[in-house]
Design an enzyme around this catalytic site. Structure first.
Site, mmCIF file in Angstrom:
data_model
loop_
_atom_site.group_PDB
_atom_site.id
_atom_site.type_symbol
_atom_site.label_atom_id
_atom_site.label_comp_id
_atom_site.label_asym_id
_atom_site.label_seq_id
_atom_site.Cartn_x
_atom_site.Cartn_y
_atom_site.Cartn_z
ATOM 1 C CB SER A 268 -1.469 0.144 1.287
ATOM 2 O OG SER A 268 -0.194 0.353 2.778
ATOM 3 C CE LYS A 269 -2.582 3.659 -0.941
ATOM 4 N NZ LYS A 269 -3.927 3.143 -0.880
ATOM 5 N NE ARG A 270 0.611 0.207 6.005
ATOM 6 C CZ ARG A 270 0.856 -0.870 6.236
ATOM 7 N NH1 ARG A 270 2.377 -0.610 7.342
ATOM 8 N NH2 ARG A 270 0.541 -1.603 5.856
ATOM 9 N N GLY A 272 5.591 2.833 0.110
ATOM 10 C CA GLY A 272 5.710 3.734 -1.090
ATOM 11 C C GLY A 272 4.920 4.036 -2.126
#
Length: 503
Positions: A268-270, A272
RNA sequence: GGUCCUAUCGUCUAGUGGCCUAGGACGAAGCCCUCUCAAGGCUUAAACACGGGUUCGAAUCCCGUUAGGAUCACCA
């Protein structure tokens, strides 16, 4: 002989996730390997989640990656399908005109309804109209009793339903026996029908659910391989039952595992970047992204230990049956390495072109033929030094712009005093001024000779010159750099350095 | 909770009963090369989740345990 036909069927609700791209890649490779076709179809049957523009964006991403969608509908049903030209979301840049996709489900409501009615008529589906409240009450009751809620025909509150009033159509899932899924990646999986409920096929708003729309379209499009994320695994037996209820041939199923982040959780976004544009903007090249994604969960096997693949090699060697069943962790260091590998394999002018937007972003505008020619000369020197396109600017900015005046300290060589450094600098200037051919090899020879005369190590002299001429401690090879800069520029920068060090 | 999936170095994987004292790649460490940085070459550390079977023999087959994960919507 049936032609292999695969498809990627995203719901256009936003950004295309990198895991989805991998699934699409596997589908594309499967088709291309067999000389078949690959399509994109938009599953936009959920009115609440539809995002305009997302469909177009997804197509653009495939285009950028070099994953080409197939045209040439040679299948009657395919031709009958409506195309993007009919949709409000049609691509208007002309680049996809003439191909039969993307297919958009919201344009085909009548087709799904007809199929649902067909099953009702055959006694394999039924109408019901329990309200959301009634349904959640049933769910709550089941939960209170410790059971998993599952809607079955026998649970209907009302059995006589006027087809003219709002209602849904549910599939009458057999409640005994077994359904076997023979998955390309996971092998045989047996499901007990008794654990499977009756899913809605047609919603009360007239839209189909995934189970109906996807199965109908896959059949009409002549899809031979249903390749999708493994989150679909639990519902696969229902899909198989629906296909059988229609009396259609079963396609080959392949449920590909998810892509996880370093912590084992779904990427997911966290972790990268997750979207294609993010990877592009971070300086990754298509070849590397595709190579990396292909290797994530797949390997040639058969004793071969190849890691670096071009797209044609991938097409030639890819096989669904060699895709692993366990989830894979996305590794940025490995992507970086592969990106460097593919950058090194590029022709210089190709790399130069790709560098342009990144250089512009760093303030280096290659806006003339002369500058472009210069860049193409420079590229071979940085090609094996950069892992990402974003790193180039830092290596070559001094070719295009004035260098910052080096500080006094920067001009003193390792293990040297100021006066000795100054002496070396002045001697270097003389060498440059008097050298007949201001080119790579002659420069190096002359400077090595100078080192001998001054009784200094190459590293000592070269580092002073490097700092003076480039303003940096890390650069492409010195003499090639100087040759490209040209005698005048080099002399000017040396003079500048001499001034600084003299003060 | 029900159902289902998965399990080899830190990571991606090779391995389909003997070729495995488990191979490769990334990453890490060291050495070499070297004008910096890279690239390249060489070397090292590093894994069959656990427990039972089956078998002359198991990373490979079976069962269980554990640990992850997916899914149980008029979402896809």
């Amino acid at each position: 002989m049936t032609i292999v036909r695969t498809r990627f069927a995203p719901s256009p609700t936003g950004e295309l996730h990198i895991g989805g791209v991998r699934t699409a890649l596997f589908s594309w490779l499967t088709a291309k390997h067999a000389g078949g076709q690959f399509f994109v179809r938009f599953e936009d049957t959920d009115q609440d989640r539809y995002s305009a523009g997302s469909a177009r964006n997804i197509i653009e991403q495939f285009k950028w990656l070099g994953i080409e969608l197939d045209g040439g509908p040679d299948h009657k049903a395919l031709q009958a399908m409506k195309t993007n030209e009919d949709t409000p979301d049609a691509l208007d840049d002309g680049s996809y005109r003439g191909i039969p996709g993307p297919f958009v489900q919201s344009q085909r409501l009548d087709i799904y309804k007809a199929h649902a009615e067909q099953l009702v008529a055959a006694g394999k589906a039924y109408r019901c109209n329990e309200s959301a409240e009634e349904l959640s009450a049933m769910r709550a009751e089941a939960q209170a009793q410790g059971r998993t809620f599952m809607f079955k025909k026998s649970a209907r509150l009302r059995t006589e339903i006027d087809p003219a009033t709002p209602h849904v159509i549910r599939f009458d899932m057999p409640s005994s026996g077994q359904t076997v899924l023979d998955d390309m990646i996971r092998g045989k999986i047996v499901f007990e029908n008794a654990n499977l409920g009756d899913d809605v096929l047609l919603k009360s708003d007239g839209f189909p659910t995934y189970a109906l729309a996807a199965m109908v379209d896959d059949h009409l499009m002549g899809v031979t391989h249903i390749i999708r994320s493994d989150e679909w695994l639990p519902s696969a037996p229902k899909h198989i039952a629906i296909i059988k209820a229609f009396g259609w041939d079963l396609p080959i199923f392949a449920h590909v595992p998810t892509v996880n982040g370093e912590d084992g959780k779904k990427l997911s976004k966290r972790h990268g970047a997750t979207g294609i544009w993010q990877f592009r903007d971070q300086g990754y090249v298509q070849e590397a992204i595709i190579n990396f994604l292909a290797m994530l969960g797949w390997a040639v096997g058969d004793g071969e230990e190849q890691n670096v693949f071009t797209v044609p090699e991938l097409i030639q060697k890819f096989s669904l049956s060699r895709v692993g069943a366990s989830p894979a962790v996305f590794s940025f260091p490995k992507l970086d390495w592969l990106n460097g590998v593919h950058i090194r394999q590029m022709p210089a002018d190709d790399l130069a072109q790709r560098l342009l937007p990144f250089l512009a972003q760093a303030g280096l505008h290659i806006d003339s033929a002369e500058k472009l020619a210069l860049l193409v000369r420079i590229v071979p020197y940085i090609q094996e030094r950069i892992k990402k396109l974003t790193e180039a600017a830092g290596f070559i900015d001094f070719f295009f712009a004035d260098v910052a005046t080096p500080s006094h300290d920067m001009l003193i060589g390792p293990k040297m005093e100021q006066h000795l450094s100054l002496h070396a600098l002045k001697a270097s200037r003389e060498v440059c001024a008097n050298l007949a051919a201001f080119e790579d090899t002659p420069l190096e020879q002359a400077f090595r000779k100078l080192c001998d005369e001054l009784k200094l190590k190459p590293n000592q002299v070269f580092s002073i010159i490097r700092n003076a001429v480039t303003g940096k401690t890390v650069t492409p090879p010195l003499f090639g750099t100087m040759a490209i800069l040209g005698r005048d520029t080099v002399l000017a920068r040396l003079d500048n350095a001499i001034t600084v060090l003299s003060s």
